[in-house]
Design a protein around this motif. Structure first.
Motif, PDB file in Angstrom:
ATOM      1  N   VAL A 349      42.071 -36.730  54.382  1.00 47.39           N
ATOM      2  CA  VAL A 349      43.452 -36.241  54.479  1.00 47.39           C
ATOM      3  C   VAL A 349      44.438 -37.340  54.116  1.00 47.39           C
ATOM      4  O   VAL A 349      45.413 -37.119  53.380  1.00 47.39           O
ATOM      5  N   SER A 350      44.207 -38.557  54.605  1.00 51.46           N
ATOM      6  CA  SER A 350      45.135 -39.658  54.326  1.00 51.46           C
ATOM      7  C   SER A 350      45.143 -40.026  52.852  1.00 51.46           C
ATOM      8  O   SER A 350      46.123 -40.580  52.354  1.00 51.46           O
ATOM      9  N   ALA A 351      44.051 -39.723  52.139  1.00 47.82           N
ATOM     10  CA  ALA A 351      43.972 -40.009  50.710  1.00 47.82           C
ATOM     11  C   ALA A 351      44.512 -38.853  49.866  1.00 47.82           C
ATOM     12  O   ALA A 351      44.363 -38.862  48.643  1.00 47.82           O
ATOM     13  N   GLY A 352      45.138 -37.858  50.509  1.00 52.29           N
ATOM     14  CA  GLY A 352      45.691 -36.733  49.777  1.00 52.29           C
ATOM     15  C   GLY A 352      44.671 -35.682  49.419  1.00 52.29           C
ATOM     16  O   GLY A 352      44.913 -34.844  48.546  1.00 52.29           O
ATOM     17  N   ARG A 353      43.515 -35.679  50.102  1.00 46.19           N
ATOM     18  CA  ARG A 353      42.454 -34.719  49.827  1.00 46.19           C
ATOM     19  C   ARG A 353      42.341 -33.685  50.938  1.00 46.19           C
ATOM     20  O   ARG A 353      41.241 -33.289  51.323  1.00 46.19           O
ATOM     21  N   ALA A 354      43.482 -33.238  51.469  1.00 50.90           N
ATOM     22  CA  ALA A 354      43.468 -32.259  52.557  1.00 50.90           C
ATOM     23  C   ALA A 354      42.814 -30.957  52.119  1.00 50.90           C
ATOM     24  O   ALA A 354      42.142 -30.283  52.904  1.00 50.90           O
ATOM     25  N   GLY A 355      42.997 -30.570  50.859  1.00 53.86           N
ATOM     26  CA  GLY A 355      42.380 -29.357  50.351  1.00 53.86           C
ATOM     27  C   GLY A 355      40.866 -29.454  50.357  1.00 53.86           C
ATOM     28  O   GLY A 355      40.160 -28.493  50.697  1.00 53.86           O
ATOM     29  N   THR A 356      40.350 -30.614  49.992  1.00 56.25           N
ATOM     30  CA  THR A 356      38.901 -30.826  50.026  1.00 56.25           C
ATOM     31  C   THR A 356      38.376 -30.742  51.459  1.00 56.25           C
ATOM     32  O   THR A 356      37.332 -30.132  51.721  1.00 56.25           O
ATOM     33  N   ALA A 357      39.100 -31.369  52.387  1.00 54.51           N
ATOM     34  CA  ALA A 357      38.700 -31.309  53.794  1.00 54.51           C
ATOM     35  C   ALA A 357      38.684 -29.865  54.290  1.00 54.51           C
ATOM     36  O   ALA A 357      37.788 -29.470  55.050  1.00 54.51           O
ATOM     37  N   PHE A 358      39.665 -29.080  53.849  1.00 53.97           N
ATOM     38  CA  PHE A 358      39.709 -27.674  54.250  1.00 53.97           C
ATOM     39  C   PHE A 358      38.476 -26.915  53.753  1.00 53.97           C
ATOM     40  O   PHE A 358      37.840 -26.168  54.503  1.00 53.97           O
ATOM     41  N   LEU A 359      38.125 -27.109  52.497  1.00 52.26           N
ATOM     42  CA  LEU A 359      36.964 -26.407  51.951  1.00 52.26           C
ATOM     43  C   LEU A 359      35.671 -26.810  52.657  1.00 52.26           C
ATOM     44  O   LEU A 359      34.790 -25.979  52.883  1.00 52.26           O
ATOM     45  N   CYS A 360      35.594 -28.091  53.015  1.00 54.83           N
ATOM     46  CA  CYS A 360      34.399 -28.564  53.721  1.00 54.83           C
ATOM     47  C   CYS A 360      34.243 -27.881  55.072  1.00 54.83           C
ATOM     48  O   CYS A 360      33.127 -27.766  55.592  1.00 54.83           O
ATOM     49  N   ARG A 361      35.362 -27.453  55.659  1.00 51.20           N
ATOM     50  CA  ARG A 361      35.296 -26.734  56.935  1.00 51.20           C
ATOM     51  C   ARG A 361      35.213 -25.220  56.733  1.00 51.20           C
ATOM     52  O   ARG A 361      34.517 -24.531  57.480  1.00 51.20           O
ATOM     53  N   ALA A 362      35.906 -24.712  55.746  1.00 52.69           N
ATOM     54  CA  ALA A 362      36.025 -23.260  55.591  1.00 52.69           C
ATOM     55  C   ALA A 362      34.691 -22.595  55.269  1.00 52.69           C
ATOM     56  O   ALA A 362      34.338 -21.566  55.860  1.00 52.69           O
ATOM     57  N   LEU A 363      33.950 -23.158  54.327  1.00 50.79           N
ATOM     58  CA  LEU A 363      32.708 -22.515  53.897  1.00 50.79           C
ATOM     59  C   LEU A 363      31.670 -22.465  55.025  1.00 50.79           C
ATOM     60  O   LEU A 363      31.105 -21.392  55.289  1.00 50.79           O
ATOM     61  N   PRO A 364      31.402 -23.565  55.729  1.00 55.15           N
ATOM     62  CA  PRO A 364      30.459 -23.474  56.852  1.00 55.15           C
ATOM     63  C   PRO A 364      30.932 -22.549  57.967  1.00 55.15           C
ATOM     64  O   PRO A 364      30.127 -21.838  58.578  1.00 55.15           O
ATOM     65  N   MET A 365      32.256 -22.551  58.229  1.00 54.26           N
ATOM     66  CA  MET A 365      32.761 -21.694  59.293  1.00 54.26           C
ATOM     67  C   MET A 365      32.610 -20.224  58.931  1.00 54.26           C
ATOM     68  O   MET A 365      32.247 -19.387  59.766  1.00 54.26           O
ATOM     69  N   GLY A 366      32.878 -19.884  57.664  1.00 57.41           N
ATOM     70  CA  GLY A 366      32.671 -18.509  57.210  1.00 57.41           C
ATOM     71  C   GLY A 366      31.219 -18.087  57.367  1.00 57.41           C
ATOM     72  O   GLY A 366      30.922 -16.956  57.773  1.00 57.41           O
ATOM     73  N   LEU A 367      30.303 -18.989  57.057  1.00 57.18           N
ATOM     74  CA  LEU A 367      28.878 -18.703  57.216  1.00 57.18           C
ATOM     75  C   LEU A 367      28.528 -18.494  58.687  1.00 57.18           C
ATOM     76  O   LEU A 367      27.752 -17.582  59.039  1.00 57.18           O
ATOM     77  N   ALA A 368      29.110 -19.309  59.573  1.00 60.96           N
ATOM     78  CA  ALA A 368      28.842 -19.177  61.008  1.00 60.96           C
ATOM     79  C   ALA A 368      29.317 -17.825  61.534  1.00 60.96           C
ATOM     80  O   ALA A 368      28.616 -17.158  62.309  1.00 60.96           O
ATOM     81  N   PHE A 369      30.506 -17.411  61.117  1.00 55.20           N
ATOM     82  CA  PHE A 369      31.017 -16.112  61.548  1.00 55.20           C
ATOM     83  C   PHE A 369      30.133 -14.975  61.031  1.00 55.20           C
ATOM     84  O   PHE A 369      29.863 -14.008  61.743  1.00 55.20           O
ATOM     85  N   ALA A 370      29.679 -15.095  59.792  1.00 54.60           N
ATOM     86  CA  ALA A 370      28.848 -14.048  59.196  1.00 54.60           C
ATOM     87  C   ALA A 370      27.507 -13.900  59.920  1.00 54.60           C
ATOM     88  O   ALA A 370      26.970 -12.793  60.024  1.00 54.60           O
ATOM     89  N   LEU A 371      26.974 -15.010  60.418  1.00 53.35           N
ATOM     90  CA  LEU A 371      25.660 -14.994  61.059  1.00 53.35           C
ATOM     91  C   LEU A 371      25.734 -14.804  62.576  1.00 53.35           C
ATOM     92  O   LEU A 371      24.680 -14.708  63.228  1.00 53.35           O
ATOM     93  N   LEU A 372      26.943 -14.757  63.150  1.00 50.77           N
ATOM     94  CA  LEU A 372      27.095 -14.778  64.601  1.00 50.77           C
ATOM     95  C   LEU A 372      26.399 -13.597  65.279  1.00 50.77           C
ATOM     96  O   LEU A 372      25.646 -13.781  66.246  1.00 50.77           O
TER      97      LEU A 372
END
Length: 425
Positions: A349-372
């Motif tokens: 985030v401090s390097a201006g890569r907040a979008g990358t950090a978001f994707l790194c969280r979004a995809l696994p979280m979507g998978l977790a919700f789908a498998l819950l």
């Protein structure tokens, strides 16, 4: 590095006060309300935190990032306040939609719907990210910790009053609502004393005009913050929707005790992010050292959960909650993973890569919700905890790979064998 340790000390001291006083209000709530009643309480609190988590922008990051530049914090603070006002409007609309649709998918009685909506509105009016950012910008972690300590104090006092005079779900929700208002007021008062709030600078246009990437950064950090909320609060709601109010109450206790490390990880992010913004050349080294220390702390904490977690559950929450022991242990492991990844996320985030950090969280979280639902059908609350653990592990792996590929970090030869393979460009 010394300042980081000192700032973490203040933040961890605040967490310590919160943890100590939670030993007052958690036992009172669980023993007074029982498993089902505590489940209703957990659902209402989760609704309020989801609304604020999604609608609230991570304005403290904006104040730190743009307030540290030559023009000073006034304009950055004005932009943050304007975003807070936008959050109030969008959050109220979201709260109305969630509460109105609750009978269709949540085990929440009709007589508690207005209480849930009221708690959502109180949480929105108690937004406090902007004053927190002002205090962190000036590294005034001591004052921030003192102001934030009012929240667990009021919760504990409110829980005692609820136990004595209103031993219902409504009584304990009112105690939590009062604590939100008090801590927000305390932080705004302390921040206003240390930094003049220029109401004439409140604007959604000035910062974006000076920084073309502003809205991209705003949306990326907002989405990343929303995902942190989703990882815990939305999961509680979904567990309740699938397994009922008792499952929601059990999962909240398991999450609150097992994922205390996640709160520690968020503490590290709050302490490290301003330092990474100010010390760009040393950012990688700082992040690496903190991650190494976090790994040791995480392993120790998981060991404590394994050895003493069952007794702690019974002592704190009561005999009814003994069944969530293994879910708590799995969530503790997930917390340890988050602890290691906290500094890596801050670095992105401090390097201006907040979008990358978001994707790194979004995809696994979507998978977790789908498998819950499948996971809960297989292992109940343990299955839900495994979904959280898997999402955390994949997110941290994503942070690490992204740092290697996007920031071109050079690894020392002795560390090369430990690092994941670098993706082919």
């Amino acid at each position: 590095m010394q300042r980081i340790v000192r700032n973490m000390g203040w933040l961890l001291g605040g967490r310590g006060v919160n943890a100590a006083l939670s030993l007052v209000y958690i036992p009172l709530a669980t023993r007074t309300l029982g498993l089902d009643g505590f489940g209703y309480f957990a659902i209402i609190i989760a609704l309020g935190q989801i609304v604020t988590g999604i609608a609230n922008f991570q304005t403290w990051q904006f104040v730190v990032r743009w307030g540290a530049e030559g023009e000073g914090p006034a304009r950055a603070t004005g932009f943050a306040i304007a975003l807070d006002l936008l959050s109030l409007v969008t959050g109220a609309l979201l709260a109305a939609i969630l509460v109105a649709s609750a009978p269709l998918w949540l085990p929440l009685p009709a007589d508690l719907l207005w209480l849930a909506f009221g708690y959502c509105l109180v949480s929105l009016f108690a937004l406090r990210s902007t004053p927190t950012g002002l205090l962190r910008l000036r590294f005034q972690y001591g004052r921030a910790t003192a102001a934030e300590a009012t929240q667990p104090v009021v919760r504990a006092i409110g829980a005692v009053l609820a136990f004595l005079f209103m031993p219902t779900v409504t009584g304990f929700v009112l105690a939590f609502a009062a604590s939100e208002i008090v801590v927000a007021a305390a932080l705004w008062i302390v921040a206003a004393r240390s930094e003049r709030i220029e109401t004439s600078e409140i604007s959604l246009r000035r910062i974006p005009a000076a920084h073309p990437d502003a809205w991209r950064f705003v949306l990326s950090t907002n989405l990343s913050g929303s995902l942190l909320v989703a990882g815990k609060q939305v999961m509680i709601l979904l567990v309740g929707a699938i397994g009922g109010e008792a499952a929601a109450g059990g999962f909240r206790i398991a999450s609150q005790l097992g994922q205390a490390l996640v709160q520690l990880a968020q503490t590290i992010i709050k302490a490290v992010y301003p330092e990474l913004v100010h010390a760009k050349e040393d950012a990688v080294a700082i992040a690496r050292r903190i991650a190494n220390a976090a790994l040791i702390g995480g392993v120790l904490a998981v060991g404590v959960a394994l050895l003493f977690g069952r007794e702690a559950l019974v002592l704190i929450a009561g005999e009814e909650f003994r069944v969530v022991y293994w879910a708590m242990v799995i969530l503790a492991i997930g917390g340890a993973v988050e602890l290691v990844g906290a500094s890596l996320e801050s670095l992105l985030v401090s390097a201006g890569r907040a979008g990358t950090a978001f994707l790194c969280r979004a995809l696994p979280m979507g998978l977790a919700f789908a498998l819950l639902e499948t996971a809960m059908g297989w292992q109940g609350l343990k299955g839900a905890a495994l979904c959280v653990l898997g999402a955390s592990a994949l997110a941290v792996i994503g942070f690490w790979v992204s740092i290697l590929s996007r920031l071109d970090i050079r690894i020392r030869p002795e560390d090369a064998a430990k690092a994941p393979p670098r993706p082919v460009e």
